[in-house]
Design a protein around this motif. Structure first.
Motif, PDB file in Angstrom:
ATOM      1  N   SER A  83       0.799  -1.226   0.000  1.00 32.00           N
ATOM      2  CA  SER A  83       0.000   0.000   0.000  1.00 32.00           C
ATOM      3  C   SER A  83       0.831   1.275   0.000  1.00 32.00           C
ATOM      4  N   SER A  84       2.130   1.166   0.136  1.00 29.83           N
ATOM      5  CA  SER A  84       2.995   2.343   0.118  1.00 29.83           C
ATOM      6  C   SER A  84       3.482   2.690  -1.282  1.00 29.83           C
ATOM      7  N   TYR A  85       3.121   1.882  -2.271  1.00 35.67           N
ATOM      8  CA  TYR A  85       3.581   2.087  -3.645  1.00 35.67           C
ATOM      9  C   TYR A  85       2.431   2.465  -4.571  1.00 35.67           C
ATOM     10  N   SER A  86       2.692   3.421  -5.453  1.00 33.95           N
ATOM     11  CA  SER A  86       1.858   3.545  -6.638  1.00 33.95           C
ATOM     12  C   SER A  86       2.259   2.408  -7.570  1.00 33.95           C
ATOM     13  N   MET A  87       1.312   1.935  -8.361  1.00 32.50           N
ATOM     14  CA  MET A  87       1.573   0.774  -9.204  1.00 32.50           C
ATOM     15  C   MET A  87       1.238   1.086 -10.655  1.00 32.50           C
ATOM     16  N   GLY A  88       1.917   0.380 -11.539  1.00 32.67           N
ATOM     17  CA  GLY A  88       1.662   0.582 -12.957  1.00 32.67           C
ATOM     18  C   GLY A  88       1.733  -0.714 -13.724  1.00 32.67           C
ATOM     19  N   TRP A  89       1.107  -0.694 -14.887  1.00 22.33           N
ATOM     20  CA  TRP A  89       1.230  -1.771 -15.868  1.00 22.33           C
ATOM     21  C   TRP A  89       1.910  -1.198 -17.116  1.00 22.33           C
ATOM     22  N   PHE A  90       2.848  -1.953 -17.635  1.00 27.53           N
ATOM     23  CA  PHE A  90       3.532  -1.630 -18.883  1.00 27.53           C
ATOM     24  C   PHE A  90       3.448  -2.856 -19.784  1.00 27.53           C
ATOM     25  N   ARG A  91       3.719  -2.669 -21.061  1.00 30.61           N
ATOM     26  CA  ARG A  91       3.745  -3.797 -21.982  1.00 30.61           C
ATOM     27  C   ARG A  91       4.842  -3.600 -23.015  1.00 30.61           C
ATOM     28  N   GLN A  92       5.304  -4.725 -23.544  1.00 31.13           N
ATOM     29  CA  GLN A  92       6.337  -4.689 -24.573  1.00 31.13           C
ATOM     30  C   GLN A  92       6.021  -5.729 -25.629  1.00 31.13           C
ATOM     31  N   ALA A  93       5.804  -5.256 -26.843  1.00 34.07           N
ATOM     32  CA  ALA A  93       5.558  -6.132 -27.978  1.00 34.07           C
ATOM     33  C   ALA A  93       6.890  -6.448 -28.654  1.00 34.07           C
ATOM     34  N   PRO A  94       6.964  -7.548 -29.395  1.00 34.99           N
ATOM     35  CA  PRO A  94       8.213  -7.912 -30.072  1.00 34.99           C
ATOM     36  C   PRO A  94       8.710  -6.791 -30.975  1.00 34.99           C
ATOM     37  N   SER A 100       2.893   7.949 -12.449  1.00 33.83           N
ATOM     38  CA  SER A 100       3.865   8.259 -13.490  1.00 33.83           C
ATOM     39  C   SER A 100       3.729   7.311 -14.667  1.00 33.83           C
ATOM     40  N   PRO A 101       3.737   7.844 -15.901  1.00 35.03           N
ATOM     41  CA  PRO A 101       3.742   6.984 -17.093  1.00 35.03           C
ATOM     42  C   PRO A 101       5.161   6.616 -17.537  1.00 35.03           C
ATOM     43  N   ALA A 156       8.643   4.723 -17.274  1.00 36.25           N
ATOM     44  CA  ALA A 156       9.195   3.495 -16.724  1.00 36.25           C
ATOM     45  C   ALA A 156      10.366   3.747 -15.781  1.00 36.25           C
ATOM     46  N   VAL A 157      11.093   4.815 -16.006  1.00 42.09           N
ATOM     47  CA  VAL A 157      12.273   5.078 -15.165  1.00 42.09           C
ATOM     48  C   VAL A 157      11.884   5.431 -13.739  1.00 42.09           C
ATOM     49  N   GLU A 158      10.611   5.789 -13.521  1.00 43.21           N
ATOM     50  CA  GLU A 158      10.154   6.124 -12.170  1.00 43.21           C
ATOM     51  C   GLU A 158       9.805   4.886 -11.343  1.00 43.21           C
ATOM     52  N   TYR A 159       9.819   3.727 -11.961  1.00 40.58           N
ATOM     53  CA  TYR A 159       9.435   2.489 -11.290  1.00 40.58           C
ATOM     54  C   TYR A 159      10.687   1.687 -10.944  1.00 40.58           C
ATOM     55  N   GLY A 160      10.860   1.412  -9.667  1.00 41.42           N
ATOM     56  CA  GLY A 160      12.075   0.752  -9.229  1.00 41.42           C
ATOM     57  C   GLY A 160      11.968  -0.757  -9.099  1.00 41.42           C
ATOM     58  N   TYR A 161      10.749  -1.268  -9.136  1.00 40.54           N
ATOM     59  CA  TYR A 161      10.539  -2.699  -8.936  1.00 40.54           C
ATOM     60  C   TYR A 161       9.637  -3.237 -10.046  1.00 40.54           C
ATOM     61  N   TRP A 162      10.048  -4.378 -10.599  1.00 43.93           N
ATOM     62  CA  TRP A 162       9.345  -4.939 -11.754  1.00 43.93           C
ATOM     63  C   TRP A 162       9.123  -6.433 -11.574  1.00 43.93           C
ATOM     64  N   GLY A 163       8.011  -6.909 -12.146  1.00 44.66           N
ATOM     65  CA  GLY A 163       7.786  -8.335 -12.218  1.00 44.66           C
ATOM     66  C   GLY A 163       8.468  -8.909 -13.450  1.00 44.66           C
ATOM     67  N   GLN A 164       8.298 -10.220 -13.643  1.00 47.34           N
ATOM     68  CA  GLN A 164       8.959 -10.902 -14.753  1.00 47.34           C
ATOM     69  C   GLN A 164       8.140 -10.866 -16.033  1.00 47.34           C
ATOM     70  N   PHE A 201       3.906   2.416 -21.546  1.00 43.01           N
ATOM     71  CA  PHE A 201       3.003   2.573 -20.413  1.00 43.01           C
ATOM     72  C   PHE A 201       1.597   2.153 -20.808  1.00 43.01           C
ATOM     73  N   VAL A 202       0.904   1.488 -19.861  1.00 42.55           N
ATOM     74  CA  VAL A 202      -0.481   1.083 -20.079  1.00 42.55           C
ATOM     75  C   VAL A 202      -1.405   1.797 -19.099  1.00 42.55           C
ATOM     76  N   ALA A 203      -1.123   1.665 -17.794  1.00 37.44           N
ATOM     77  CA  ALA A 203      -2.012   2.252 -16.792  1.00 37.44           C
ATOM     78  C   ALA A 203      -1.279   2.370 -15.464  1.00 37.44           C
ATOM     79  N   ALA A 204      -1.760   3.283 -14.605  1.00 34.55           N
ATOM     80  CA  ALA A 204      -1.185   3.454 -13.288  1.00 34.55           C
ATOM     81  C   ALA A 204      -2.286   3.754 -12.282  1.00 34.55           C
ATOM     82  N   ILE A 205      -1.983   3.472 -11.000  1.00 36.41           N
ATOM     83  CA  ILE A 205      -2.960   3.677  -9.939  1.00 36.41           C
ATOM     84  C   ILE A 205      -2.222   4.139  -8.691  1.00 36.41           C
ATOM     85  N   VAL A 206      -2.848   5.074  -7.961  1.00 36.06           N
ATOM     86  CA  VAL A 206      -2.208   5.589  -6.755  1.00 36.06           C
ATOM     87  C   VAL A 206      -2.321   4.589  -5.608  1.00 36.06           C
TER      88      VAL A 206
END
Length: 123
Positions: free
Chosen positions: A30-41, A104-105, A107-115, A47-52
């Motif tokens: 709950s201390s993080y804003s979260m975002g979704w990003f995507r990468q096509a071949p 933030s849209p 990617a450099v503002e996001y320090g933690y990423w999933g696989q 950036f896709v979406a973000a939430i506070v």
């Protein structure tokens, strides 16, 4: 330090829906804003979406506005992306990410990423 694991990707026909999940552990979700990003071949990550932190405000890329919905459940430490009316151009690996910045849209503002989880939309 938060760890993120995405799930829910798969193969769907155009016009269909997928719901992605991102489970967080090892930190205070709950201390993080979260975002979704995507990468096509062959393309850059976008950036896709973000939430506070509270879930009270969201922000979408124009390409998904009205079709995708980002949400979070802080009690379950889980982030979601509901994707409706999917198009072949939505095919990509989808990543969730955590940030200390608000909506933030960039990617450099996001320090933690999933696989990442693969979503494929067939025509």
């Amino acid at each position: 330090q938060v760890q993120l694991v995405e799930s829910g990707g798969g193969l769907v026909q155009a016009g269909g829906s997928l719901r992605l999940s991102c489970a967080a552990s090892g930190g205070t979700f709950s201390s993080y804003s979260m975002g979704w990003f995507r990468q096509a071949p062959g393309k850059e990550r976008e950036f896709v979406a973000a939430i506070v932190r509270s879930g009270g405000s969201t922000y979408y890329a124009d390409s998904v506005k009205g079709r995708f919905t980002i949400s979070r459940d802080n009690a379950k430490s889980t982030l979601y992306l509901q994707m409706n009316s999917l198009k072949p151009e939505d095919t990509a690996v989808y990543y969730c990410a955590a940030s200390h910045r608000l909506l933030s849209p960039s990617a450099v503002e996001y320090g933690y990423w999933g696989q990442g989880t693969q979503a494929t939309v067939s025509s």
